[in-house]
Design an enzyme around this catalytic site. Structure first.
Site, short mmCIF file in Angstrom:
data_model
loop_
_atom_site.label_atom_id
_atom_site.label_comp_id
_atom_site.label_asym_id
_atom_site.label_seq_id
_atom_site.Cartn_x
_atom_site.Cartn_y
_atom_site.Cartn_z
CE LYS A 251 39.12 -38.04 78.97
NZ LYS A 251 40.09 -37.01 78.55
CG ASN A 252 37.98 -35.95 75.20
OD1 ASN A 252 38.46 -35.90 76.33
ND2 ASN A 252 38.56 -36.58 74.19
CB CYS B 29 51.24 -35.22 78.01
SG CYS B 29 50.48 -35.48 76.43
NE ARG C 43 47.97 -33.50 73.72
CZ ARG C 43 46.99 -34.13 74.34
NH1 ARG C 43 47.24 -35.04 75.22
NH2 ARG C 43 45.74 -33.83 74.08
CG LEU D 91 47.42 -24.37 66.77
CD1 LEU D 91 46.68 -25.63 66.31
CD2 LEU D 91 47.87 -23.55 65.56
CG ASP E 171 41.21 -39.71 71.94
OD1 ASP E 171 42.44 -39.56 71.90
OD2 ASP E 171 40.44 -38.85 72.41
NE ARG F 109 44.00 -37.86 82.85
CZ ARG F 109 44.77 -37.15 82.05
NH1 ARG F 109 46.00 -37.53 81.82
NH2 ARG F 109 44.31 -36.06 81.46
C1 UD1 Z 1 41.63 -33.42 72.18
C2 UD1 Z 1 41.14 -34.57 73.04
C3 UD1 Z 1 42.06 -35.77 72.90
C4 UD1 Z 1 42.20 -36.15 71.42
C5 UD1 Z 1 42.61 -34.93 70.59
C6 UD1 Z 1 42.61 -35.22 69.09
C7 UD1 Z 1 40.04 -33.43 74.87
C8 UD1 Z 1 40.05 -33.07 76.31
N1 UD1 Z 1 41.11 -34.11 74.42
O1 UD1 Z 1 42.90 -33.05 72.65
O2 UD1 Z 1 41.51 -36.86 73.64
O3 UD1 Z 1 43.21 -37.14 71.29
O4 UD1 Z 1 41.68 -33.84 70.81
O5 UD1 Z 1 41.36 -35.68 68.68
O6 UD1 Z 1 39.12 -33.14 74.16
N2 UD1 Z 1 48.40 -28.66 68.44
C9 UD1 Z 1 49.34 -27.68 68.21
N3 UD1 Z 1 49.16 -26.47 68.82
C10 UD1 Z 1 48.08 -26.20 69.62
C11 UD1 Z 1 47.12 -27.21 69.83
C12 UD1 Z 1 47.32 -28.44 69.21
O7 UD1 Z 1 50.32 -27.89 67.49
O8 UD1 Z 1 47.98 -25.07 70.13
C13 UD1 Z 1 48.58 -29.99 67.80
C14 UD1 Z 1 48.72 -31.12 68.81
O9 UD1 Z 1 50.04 -31.25 69.29
C15 UD1 Z 1 48.27 -32.32 68.00
C16 UD1 Z 1 47.19 -31.72 67.10
O10 UD1 Z 1 47.40 -30.31 67.09
O11 UD1 Z 1 49.32 -32.80 67.23
C17 UD1 Z 1 45.76 -32.00 67.55
O12 UD1 Z 1 45.63 -31.66 68.92
P1 UD1 Z 1 44.26 -31.13 69.54
O13 UD1 Z 1 43.17 -31.44 68.59
O14 UD1 Z 1 44.43 -29.72 69.98
O15 UD1 Z 1 44.14 -32.06 70.81
P2 UD1 Z 1 43.54 -31.66 72.21
O16 UD1 Z 1 42.46 -30.65 72.06
O17 UD1 Z 1 44.65 -31.38 73.15
#
Ligand code: UD1
Length: 425
Positions: free
Chosen positions: A22-23, A123, A128, A132, A312, A404
């Site tokens: 999915k990811n 969420c 989240r 970035l 995950d 999901r």
């Molecule tokens: C993706 C995965 C999710 C997985 C996560 C970490 C998908 C659709 N989802 O989520 O299943 O748990 O990677 O492996 O691929 N952060 C910030 N600012 C930002 C973006 C992220 O502070 O702009 C923080 C987040 O709050 C979190 C960390 O960075 O603490 C990692 O998040 P991120 O790797 O971005 O997760 P997702 O891409 O949302």
């Protein structure tokens, strides 16, 4: 709302076919916005999040066709064509359902010079933020204004290559910027990029679309922008989290499962933890046999970006540790609030103490079935795993979380001997 009813205790035996990730599929689908050509993805899992992403792309004016792809896991082929985009707005109603929707930002600005994307909001597992993604887009020359809950991004003359250094590793931000950079003028360097296999899969697709990318899978990715990308076809990489979840299902029930269609080379940290816990894991090229005949021992786990132990898989590993011999320390370093499964596991008799981002799990002889519910996808599946080994009946509600991310989880487990059924609500 549907529920899942499980009567625990049956050791699982048989074969389970793993679907596409999915990811990986979600960003791959978004990449269709980068070209007017047709993008054909196979091995796409049939999941609610995939449907949500299709709704988002169609709302932008893309055309999409979905057909079964004949794979053992019941995957789909999706053909997408974004040759007549009618809207560069991603509305709140769709974005709030799934955070990955924010990924349309980079491709839309890169190809059309503008995008208006709803802020996704928090969420269950944490705040989240998307800072970035925004800082990265600004580094490529986009002007960004936040107004009325929407990100308004503009680059009327197109994006320009630049250096993006992520202060923390983010899978989503790396994917967003990687896609944006493929159509930016000149060279972009992504530093401290995420190295997850889903990023490598996205880069493979983008390269097949004509992009010039080096270093995907390492923390430094270099992209030389192109004026245009073309359509192509691509098979979605296997879901390492689904595979890991069924590996734990075998271990927690003292059973033996052959997990097929799994990219085993992507599962190092999970396999290592299972082996350290005394679980037998035999790896083949794209399958693995997992069995647990004797006791499972406690192992400490700390989540980390790839190649570390995936966040995950944290809830599923915790479920296994609730019935292991000894005490395990589980540390969550990626999300600030990802222990929502703890109180529910405790209702089933688990002995868990949480302090900050650490959980101490003392193994008990047996869990007891109970009605439980969870607030996110991986937490929900950890309760299913706990239910598979618990004495008596467990009813997991809010099954929509499972839908999901896990295709036919009840059917796959039932086919291997689990006493499990979906009860329509
Ligand atoms: C993706 C995965 C999710 C997985 C996560 C970490 C998908 C659709 N989802 O989520 O299943 O748990 O990677 O492996 O691929 N952060 C910030 N600012 C930002 C973006 C992220 O502070 O702009 C923080 C987040 O709050 C979190 C960390 O960075 O603490 C990692 O998040 P991120 O790797 O971005 O997760 P997702 O891409 O949302």
């Amino acid at each position: 709302m549907d529920r899942i009813r499980i009567r625990g205790g049956a050791p699982l035996r048989g074969k389970i076919a793993i679907g596409g990730a999915k990811n990986a599929a979600l960003p791959l689908m978004v990449a269709s916005l980068l070209t007017e050509g047709t993008l054909r993805l196979s091995n796409v899992p049939d999941l609610v999040d995939i449907k949500t992403m299709l709704d988002i792309l169609v709302a932008h004016g893309a055309h999409a066709e979905v057909a079964p792809d004949g794979t053992a896991s019941g995957g789909r082929t999706i053909s997408m064509r974004a040759d007549n985009i009618t809207s560069t707005t991603a509305e709140y109603d769709l974005v709030r359902k799934m955070r990955a929707s924010v990924l349309v930002l980079g491709p839309l600005v890169a190809r059309f010079g503008e995008a208006k994307v709803s802020l996704p909001g928090g969420c269950a597992i944490g705040t989240r933020p998307v800072n970035l993604h925004l800082a990265g887009m600004q580094a490529l020359g986009a002007e960004i204004v936040i107004e009325d809950g929407y990100i308004h991004a503009k680059a009327p003359k197109g994006l320009k290559g630049g250096i993006v250094r992520f202060p923390t590793v983010s899978v989503g931000a790396t994917e967003d910027l990687l896609m944006a950079a493929t159509l930016a003028k000149g060279e972009t360097v992504l530093e401290n990029a995420a190295c997850e296999p889903e990023i490598v899969d996205l880069a493979k697709l983008l390269i097949a679309m004509g992009a010039d990318i080096e270093g995907a899978g390492s923390s430094r990715i270099v992209v030389r922008g192109k004026a245009k990308l073309n359509g192509t076809q691509h098979k979605v990489v296997a879901d390492r989290i689904e595979a890991g979840t069924y590996a734990i299902a075998a271990a927690i029930t003292g059973g033996a499962l052959e997990i097929t269609g799994a990219g085993v080379e992507l599962m190092g940290a999970v396999v290592e933890s299972l082996v350290n816990a005394g679980v037998d894991v035999a790896l083949a090229r794209d399958s693995m046999k997992v069995s647990a005949n004797g006791a499972v021992h406690a192992v400490d786990v700390s989540t980390a970006p790839f190649p570390g132990f995936p966040t995950d898989m944290q809830a599923q590993m915790m479920a296994l540790m609730t019935v292991a011999q000894g005490a395990a320390v589980i540390t969550e370093t990626i999300f600030e609030n990802r222990f929502m499964h703890v109180p529910e596991l405790a209702r089933m008799g688990a002995d868990i103490t949480v302090k900050g981002n650490t959980a101490i799990v003392r193994g008990v002889k047996a869990l007891k079935g109970a009605p439980v519910m969870a607030t996110d996808l991986r937490a929900s599946v950890s309760l299913v795993l706990a239910g598979l080994c618990a004495q008596g009946e467990t009813v997991v509600s809010r099954v929509y979380h499972l839908d999901r991310g896990y295709q036919s989880v009840d059917k796959k487990l039932a086919a291997c001997g689990a006493d499990i059924e979906r009860v329509p609500g």
